[in-house]
Design a protein around this motif. Structure first.
Motif, short mmCIF file in Angstrom:
data_model
loop_
_atom_site.label_atom_id
_atom_site.label_comp_id
_atom_site.label_asym_id
_atom_site.label_seq_id
_atom_site.Cartn_x
_atom_site.Cartn_y
_atom_site.Cartn_z
N SER A 189 1.67 13.90 13.31
CA SER A 189 0.38 14.10 12.91
C SER A 189 0.77 13.73 11.12
O SER A 189 -0.16 13.96 10.40
CB SER A 189 -0.16 15.49 12.94
OG SER A 189 0.71 16.37 12.35
N GLY A 190 1.90 13.46 10.82
CA GLY A 190 2.13 13.08 9.34
C GLY A 190 2.51 14.53 8.53
O GLY A 190 2.53 14.05 7.15
N CYS A 191 2.72 15.58 9.14
CA CYS A 191 3.29 16.74 8.42
C CYS A 191 4.81 16.36 8.33
O CYS A 191 5.42 15.91 9.07
CB CYS A 191 3.12 17.89 9.29
SG CYS A 191 1.21 18.40 9.17
N THR A 192 5.40 17.04 7.34
CA THR A 192 6.85 17.17 7.18
C THR A 192 7.12 18.56 7.68
O THR A 192 6.27 19.31 7.49
CB THR A 192 7.31 16.86 5.80
OG1 THR A 192 6.57 17.70 4.83
CG2 THR A 192 7.20 15.41 5.59
N CYS A 193 8.49 18.96 7.82
CA CYS A 193 8.44 20.18 8.41
C CYS A 193 9.94 20.81 8.31
O CYS A 193 10.80 20.03 8.02
CB CYS A 193 8.12 20.26 10.08
SG CYS A 193 9.42 19.43 10.87
N ILE A 194 9.95 22.30 8.41
CA ILE A 194 11.06 22.89 8.41
C ILE A 194 11.43 23.80 9.58
O ILE A 194 10.44 24.69 9.91
CB ILE A 194 11.30 23.89 7.20
CG1 ILE A 194 11.00 23.25 5.78
CG2 ILE A 194 12.40 24.95 7.11
CD1 ILE A 194 10.64 24.10 4.94
N LEU A 195 12.36 23.51 10.60
CA LEU A 195 12.33 24.22 11.70
C LEU A 195 13.59 25.26 11.51
O LEU A 195 14.72 25.07 11.03
CB LEU A 195 12.77 23.40 12.92
CG LEU A 195 13.23 23.92 14.18
CD1 LEU A 195 12.15 24.71 15.05
CD2 LEU A 195 13.96 22.79 15.19
N LYS A 196 13.22 26.57 11.91
CA LYS A 196 14.36 27.50 12.07
C LYS A 196 14.35 28.07 13.52
O LYS A 196 13.58 28.53 14.35
CB LYS A 196 14.11 28.71 11.31
CG LYS A 196 15.25 29.74 11.35
CD LYS A 196 15.17 31.20 11.27
CE LYS A 196 14.87 31.66 12.33
NZ LYS A 196 15.94 31.69 13.50
N PRO A 197 15.34 27.25 14.30
CA PRO A 197 15.52 27.56 15.71
C PRO A 197 16.24 29.13 15.83
O PRO A 197 16.54 29.98 14.81
CB PRO A 197 16.65 26.60 16.17
CG PRO A 197 16.80 25.71 14.94
CD PRO A 197 16.40 26.38 13.78
N SER A 198 16.39 29.72 17.11
CA SER A 198 16.82 31.01 17.25
C SER A 198 18.27 30.93 16.94
O SER A 198 19.02 30.03 17.10
CB SER A 198 16.48 31.29 18.64
OG SER A 198 17.35 32.53 18.97
N GLU A 199 18.57 32.11 16.33
CA GLU A 199 19.86 32.31 15.89
C GLU A 199 20.90 32.28 17.06
O GLU A 199 22.10 31.97 16.83
CB GLU A 199 20.20 33.55 15.26
CG GLU A 199 19.48 34.85 15.72
CD GLU A 199 18.00 35.27 15.34
OE1 GLU A 199 17.30 34.17 15.46
OE2 GLU A 199 17.61 36.20 15.36
N PHE A 200 20.53 32.59 18.36
CA PHE A 200 21.16 32.62 19.68
C PHE A 200 21.56 30.96 19.95
O PHE A 200 22.55 30.93 20.68
CB PHE A 200 20.65 33.27 20.53
CG PHE A 200 20.45 34.84 20.46
CD1 PHE A 200 21.55 35.51 20.33
CD2 PHE A 200 19.24 35.46 19.88
CE1 PHE A 200 21.64 36.81 20.08
CE2 PHE A 200 19.09 36.70 19.66
CZ PHE A 200 20.19 37.42 19.56
#
Ligand code: NAD
Length: 503
Positions: A189-200
């Motif tokens: 959609s044209g956003c940029t992002c920051i992903l935080k996956p689960s620590e596990f």
């Protein structure tokens, strides 16, 4: 040897630009996001659920890492939000192809990190991650924008535009599957992002960063910050430059995030927990229902938000169903995730195993009967020290008991008889959750009648877990706010502007 992970942030580690022109894009971008150590230099161990050994050393990121990622994502947004849909589509398709070429490697890593059978990771998790990219990549080529004309007065149209930097937070049960379910529509959609996956379960997301670089995704469009929820996750939710939060996880965490977003007026999508009902009428196709109920109860060790952990069976077939269900459950092979004969692998962590086993104890205190399972499995070859338990069937409990009301999120189901439609509807709707339900009947009118009264986001009739990404996916009540899929994910990652031109 444990793998040491690093954050993936689109800022160069040293001053001085390294500019690579992607062959797809018409603008000039810096590609090749950087792998960087956490600002505080700290790491924690993430275990391999199959044997308890250390599988990965995960960055213990904090606010400083989120700040760096937000700066990179904000900078990248300027260019990425102006790329054409065709340009974005080409890159997403390339990501899907590169991932597909490495399915075996990613499936092995997912199984090792999460504890799920390797066969499941290979057949479901990683193929679905590829599909997520392809699905949104092709959808954007066919989106139609709304236009209206007011009888010679005004010509009107709606512009959809990306909101900005998106914060994406994902859980451990379907790591790459669910992370890409957010990543793909965000960047499409044209956003940029920051992903935080689960620590596990950070490993496959971290591996995906390499693919983003190879696919020519401009630097900073996707950033990943690894770490703990209350530290790295909370910093992401609170960051003023992160305009929207897409979260999948537990309802208790969802509540914290909701409170944190409210005063900042952030857009939010919350996909939360479930306590899904499986409603079986006497006229159901018994064999098909039994086979599917085995999967809906115990697939992925029961660690799927859509698993049917409350099974309501019409009294006239209750004994027959329970006997057959018990027999099949006792035949399930609990084993090392890499063993091809394994049907039920290891639970995610020792703490989670203890929590799930705690519900078995609680059921007994509540007067319930353990019909099958209820015990740890300690004789798994090469898996001693792993977090295994037998799939468990509980009976003798009421629909208001804690085991029938609270999300256990493991291989434990409660089976309860019912007499009338009205009664089973009351049972089914009695929890705080409202994610999904499965209904088993060959009476079409009843199927429509009951489906229309279930307080859930998804009803399956005579099936389970069939996913059409064109349909709205999400929960009611404490199971969430908002819907994902097409066009819902785009409605979330984009805002709309009405432009009206006088004629
Ligand atoms: P969780 O809520 O503990 O964690 C989910 C994510 O949130 C993780 O990345 C975690 O680090 C992060 N987090 C934790 N505290 C945070 C905070 N204060 N601020 C920001 N981020 C924070 O959930 P889990 O144990 O990883 O996953 C299991 C839960 O997820 C179950 O309840 C399950 O039903 C739910 N789930 C829902 C769906 C759905 O589509 N509705 C899908 C999968 C899982």
């Amino acid at each position: 040897m444990a793998t040491t992970l690093s954050n993936f942030i689109g800022t160069p580690p040293h001053p001085g630009p390294v500019t690579v022109v992607s062959s797809v894009l018409t603008q000039v971008f810096e590609t090749d996001g950087s792998f960087v150590a956490p600002a505080n230099g700290g790491y924690f161990d993430s275990p391999n659920p199959s044997d308890g050994s250390v599988n990965a050393r995960v960055p213990d990121s904090d606010k400083r890492d989120v700040d760096a990622a937000a700066e990179a994502a904000s900078r990248a947004f300027v260019g990425w939000s102006k790329t054409t849909r065709a340009e974005r589509s080409t890159i997403l398709l390339r990501i899907a192809d590169l991932l597909e070429a490495r399915i075996d490697e990613f499936a092995a890593a997912e199984s090792k990190d999460q504890g799920k059978p390797l066969s499941l990771a290979k057949e479901v998790d990683i193929p679905r991650a590829c599909h997520n990219f392809r699905f949104f990549a092709t959808y954007i080529l066919h989106m139609e924008d709304k236009k209206t004309e007011m009888d010679g007065v005004s010509l009107n149209f709606v512009q959809k535009y990306p909101v900005g930097v998106a914060g994406l937070i994902s859980p451990w049960n379907l790591p790459l599957y669910l992370a890409t379910w957010k990543l793909a529509p965000a960047i499409a959609s044209g956003c940029t992002c920051i992903l935080k996956p689960s620590e596990f379960t950070s490993v496959t997301c971290w591996m995906l960063c390499d693919i983003f670089n190879q696919a020519g995704l401009p630097r900073g469009v996707v950033n990943m910050v690894f770490g703990l929820g209350p530290k790295a996750g909370a910093a992401l939710v609170e960051h003023p430059d992160v305009k929207l939060i897409s979260f999948t996880g537990g309802s208790a965490t969802g509540e914290i995030i909701y409170k944190s977003c409210a005063p900042r007026f952030k857009k939010m999508s919350l996909e939360l927990g479930g306590k899904n009902a499986n409603i079986i009428f006497a006229d159901a196709d018994f064999d098909k229902c039994l086979a599917t109920t085995m999967a809906s109860s115990f697939r992925n060790q029961g660690e799927i938000c859509l698993c049917g952990s409350r099974i309501f069976v019409e009294r006239s077939i209750y004994s027959k169903f329970l006997a057959a269900f018990k027999q099949k459950t006792e035949q399930l092979v609990v084993g090392h995730p890499s063993d091809p004969s394994t049907q039920v692998g290891a639970l995610i962590s020792k703490a989670h195993l203890d929590k799930v086993m705690g519900y078995v104890k609680l059921a007994q205190q509540e007067g319930g009967v353990v019909e099958s399972g209820g015990n740890l499995v300690t004789n798994v070859v090469n898996g001693s020290g792993g977090y295994y338990m037998r799939p468990t069937i509980l009976t003798g409990l009421t629909s208001t008991s804690r085991c029938a009301q609270e999300e256990i999120f493991g291989p434990v189901v409660v089976v309860i008889p019912f007499d009338t439609e009205a009664e089973v509807l009351e049972f089914a709707n009695s929890t705080q959750y409202g994610l999904s339900a499965s209904l088993w009947t060959t009476d079409l009118n009843r199927a429509i009648r009951i489906s229309s009264s279930l307080e859930v986001g998804t009803v399956w009739v005579n099936q389970w877990m069939v996913r059409d990404l064109n349909l709205p996916f999400g929960g009611s009540k404490a199971s969430g706010i908002g819907r994902e899929g097409v066009p819902y994910s785009f409605d979330f990652f984009c805002d709309e502007r009405a432009v009206m031109i006088a004629l």
